[in-house]
Design an enzyme around this catalytic site. Structure first.
Site, mmCIF file in Angstrom:
data_model
loop_
_atom_site.group_PDB
_atom_site.id
_atom_site.type_symbol
_atom_site.label_atom_id
_atom_site.label_comp_id
_atom_site.label_asym_id
_atom_site.label_seq_id
_atom_site.Cartn_x
_atom_site.Cartn_y
_atom_site.Cartn_z
ATOM 1 N N ARG A 88 0.811 -1.214 0.000
ATOM 2 C CA ARG A 88 0.000 0.000 0.000
ATOM 3 C C ARG A 88 0.845 1.264 0.000
ATOM 4 O O ARG A 88 0.309 2.351 -0.159
ATOM 5 C CB ARG A 88 -0.924 0.014 1.219
ATOM 6 C CG ARG A 88 -2.020 -0.998 1.111
ATOM 7 C CD ARG A 88 -3.020 -0.824 2.207
ATOM 8 N NE ARG A 88 -3.993 -1.894 2.146
ATOM 9 C CZ ARG A 88 -5.279 -1.730 2.299
ATOM 10 N NH1 ARG A 88 -5.770 -0.544 2.547
ATOM 11 N NH2 ARG A 88 -6.089 -2.757 2.230
ATOM 12 N N ARG A 150 -10.459 6.840 3.303
ATOM 13 C CA ARG A 150 -9.653 5.744 2.744
ATOM 14 C C ARG A 150 -9.222 6.071 1.312
ATOM 15 O O ARG A 150 -8.098 5.771 0.899
ATOM 16 C CB ARG A 150 -10.440 4.430 2.770
ATOM 17 C CG ARG A 150 -10.611 3.866 4.161
ATOM 18 C CD ARG A 150 -11.548 2.663 4.215
ATOM 19 N NE ARG A 150 -11.141 1.603 3.320
ATOM 20 C CZ ARG A 150 -11.992 0.766 2.720
ATOM 21 N NH1 ARG A 150 -13.286 0.870 2.917
ATOM 22 N NH2 ARG A 150 -11.543 -0.183 1.937
#
Length: 192
Positions: A88, A150
């Site tokens: 990520r 997010r």
């Protein structure tokens, strides 16, 4: 074959990874699933991760990389695996490269699912409405406010992985705005 799926939350990475893993006979490794399992089991790691995930933030690189490093040593990963939700950050990608190098393995392809941010918000709201209509339980992080956070975290921290992997010649971009079947067809063509 080692494949990484990149794309913002709600882009369909999990759905596509499950189908491709089944077709290719390799496991789909989803850090989200692994972390949710740890939370559900009430493990120490799960307790540490729950508050972070509920707030829409990312779990630390060291914890996630440790989980992945252990998992890819398992027998079912010998022929390859799909990574969904990892790496990520560029730092996680660098750590993954180090782990794979030590194991004598390489990433074959990075599939980037490209999707419009507002369409992702619409998909989330539809999924929540469908889950509620079926009497299902909505995940604590499945609300628009947390989702937008997010999405911002993805754009800030994860999107830089696209140029990182493009520099290595590994990225194949998939139009994630198409139907599930069309996206699957694009992915199969990219893997051929």
């Amino acid at each position: 074959m080692i494949v990484i799926f990149l794309g913002p939350p709600g882009a369909g990475k999990g759905t596509q990874a499950k189908m491709i893993a089944a077709r290719r006979g390799i496991p789909q490794l989803s850090t989200g699933d692994m972390l949710r399992a740890a939370i559900a089991a009430g493990t120490e790691l799960g307790k540490k991760c729950k508050a972070t995930m509920d707030a829409g933030d990312l779990v630390s690189d060291d914890l996630v990389t440790g989980i992945i490093g252990e998992r890819i040593d398992m027998e079912d990963c010998k022929p390859g695996f799909l990574l969904d939700g990892f790496p990520r950050t560029v730092r996680q990608a660098e750590l993954l490269d180090e782990i794979l190098e030590k194991k004598g393995r390489i990433i074959d392809v990075v599939l980037e699912l490209s999707v419009d941010d507002e369409e992702l918000v619409n998909r989330l709201n539809s999924r929540v409405a469908e889950t509620k209509a079926k009497g299902g339980e909505v995940r604590s992080d499945d609300n628009e406010e947390t989702f937008r956070k997010r999405l911002g975290v993805y754009n800030e921290q994860t999107a830089p992985l696209v140029p990182f992997y493009k520099d290595k010649g590994l990225v194949k971009t998939i139009d994630g705005m198409k139907s599930i079947d069309d996206v699957t067809a694009q992915i199969e063509a990219a893997l051929s």
